[in-house]
Motif scaffolding. Structure first.
Motif, PDB file in Angstrom:
ATOM      1  N   PHE A  96       0.804  -1.213   0.000  1.00  0.00           N
ATOM      2  CA  PHE A  96       0.000   0.000   0.000  1.00  0.00           C
ATOM      3  C   PHE A  96       0.846   1.276   0.000  1.00  0.00           C
ATOM      4  CE2 PHE A  96      -2.659  -3.293   2.016  1.00  0.00           C
ATOM      5  CZ  PHE A  96      -3.696  -3.297   1.106  1.00  0.00           C
ATOM      6  N   PHE A  99      -0.464   4.309  -1.966  1.00  0.00           N
ATOM      7  CA  PHE A  99      -1.616   4.884  -1.259  1.00  0.00           C
ATOM      8  C   PHE A  99      -1.158   5.705  -0.050  1.00  0.00           C
ATOM      9  CE2 PHE A  99      -5.053   3.649   1.988  1.00  0.00           C
ATOM     10  CZ  PHE A  99      -5.866   4.726   1.693  1.00  0.00           C
ATOM     11  N   ASP A 103      -1.937   9.899  -0.595  1.00  0.00           N
ATOM     12  CA  ASP A 103      -3.298  10.211  -0.212  1.00  0.00           C
ATOM     13  C   ASP A 103      -3.301  10.708   1.228  1.00  0.00           C
ATOM     14  OD1 ASP A 103      -6.231   9.602  -1.411  1.00  0.00           O
ATOM     15  OD2 ASP A 103      -6.237   9.434   0.773  1.00  0.00           O
ATOM     16  N   PHE A 165      -7.728   6.080  -4.949  1.00  0.00           N
ATOM     17  CA  PHE A 165      -7.261   5.237  -3.841  1.00  0.00           C
ATOM     18  C   PHE A 165      -8.394   4.696  -2.963  1.00  0.00           C
ATOM     19  CE2 PHE A 165      -3.354   7.886  -4.481  1.00  0.00           C
ATOM     20  CZ  PHE A 165      -2.550   6.843  -4.923  1.00  0.00           C
ATOM     21  N   ALA A 168      -7.992   1.049  -2.424  1.00  0.00           N
ATOM     22  CA  ALA A 168      -6.863   0.740  -1.534  1.00  0.00           C
ATOM     23  C   ALA A 168      -7.275   0.922  -0.074  1.00  0.00           C
ATOM     24  CB  ALA A 168      -5.662   1.612  -1.876  1.00  0.00           C
ATOM     25  N   GLN A 169      -8.065   1.960   0.210  1.00  0.00           N
ATOM     26  CA  GLN A 169      -8.540   2.162   1.582  1.00  0.00           C
ATOM     27  C   GLN A 169      -9.319   0.939   2.043  1.00  0.00           C
ATOM     28  OE1 GLN A 169     -10.955   5.755   2.726  1.00  0.00           O
ATOM     29  NE2 GLN A 169     -12.380   4.170   3.359  1.00  0.00           N
TER      30      GLN A 169
END
Length: 188
Positions: A96, A99, A103, A165, A168-169
């Motif tokens: 990750f 990300f 972010d 993203f 990804a979260q």
């Protein structure tokens, strides 16, 4: 398509938002407790975290602080239920990393469960290092950062929560077993 970045600034009157990169610096900062390092690399935050993690004692606890959720998931402090090895934490960071670096919806805390060592990668793109600060300082000097009196966060600045993203979260929140706690005022 607008480029994705975590932390921006407005360099002048009526200026357009731009990605902000620190000038590869760090500072020793006094706190109400022990001193801490404020580490501000221009880029490559995840590789810096790898190097800092290498000098910490296992096992490692992780706290993912989601301050501005988008899509699935709720705001909160997500604490990994089980402690992890350095390799397991590095696997999370590697998977990750894009990300976490690009972010601004979160902070990431990485703590040794057997010492006072703690790393906090915050949404201002700085890493706070507590605990074995002399050893952490050796790591950042080896990585080419310059010591300064203070790390300046630009004002005004921006935080970006990039739609690209959102998936990804959701994946971070499924990656490990987490116990969710409410945000604290200091998480802002």
């Amino acid at each position: 398509m607008k480029p994705t970045f975590k932390f921006g600034w407005l360099p002048g009157d009526n200026a357009q938002e731009q990605r902000y990169e620190y000038p590869n610096v760090f500072a020793v900062e006094k706190t109400t407790g022990p001193d801490r390092l404020v580490i501000a690399p221009s880029t490559q935050h995840i590789p810096m975290l790898f190097d800092l993690l290498d000098v910490m004692a296992e096992p490692i606890g992780v706290l993912y602080v989601l301050t501005v959720p988008r899509g699935a998931g709720a705001e909160g402090r997500y604490q990994s239920v089980n402690p992890h090895s350095k390799d397991e934490v590095k696997a999370l960071l590697k998977r990750f990393g894009n990300f976490f670096e690009n972010d601004g919806r979160h902070h990431l805390w990485i703590a040794s469960m057997s010492s006072s060592d703690l790393l906090v990668f915050d949404k201002h793109n700085v890493i706070y290092a507590y605990g074995c600060t002399p050893i952490f300082e050796e790591v950042v000097v080896r990585r080419g950062l310059t010591k300064v009196e203070t790390v300046q966060v630009p004002c005004p600045h921006t935080h970006n929560y990039n739609e690209v993203f959102d998936r990804a979260q959701a994946e971070v929140l499924r990656y490990w077993d987490w116990k969710r706690f409410p945000l604290k005022d200091s998480d802002d």
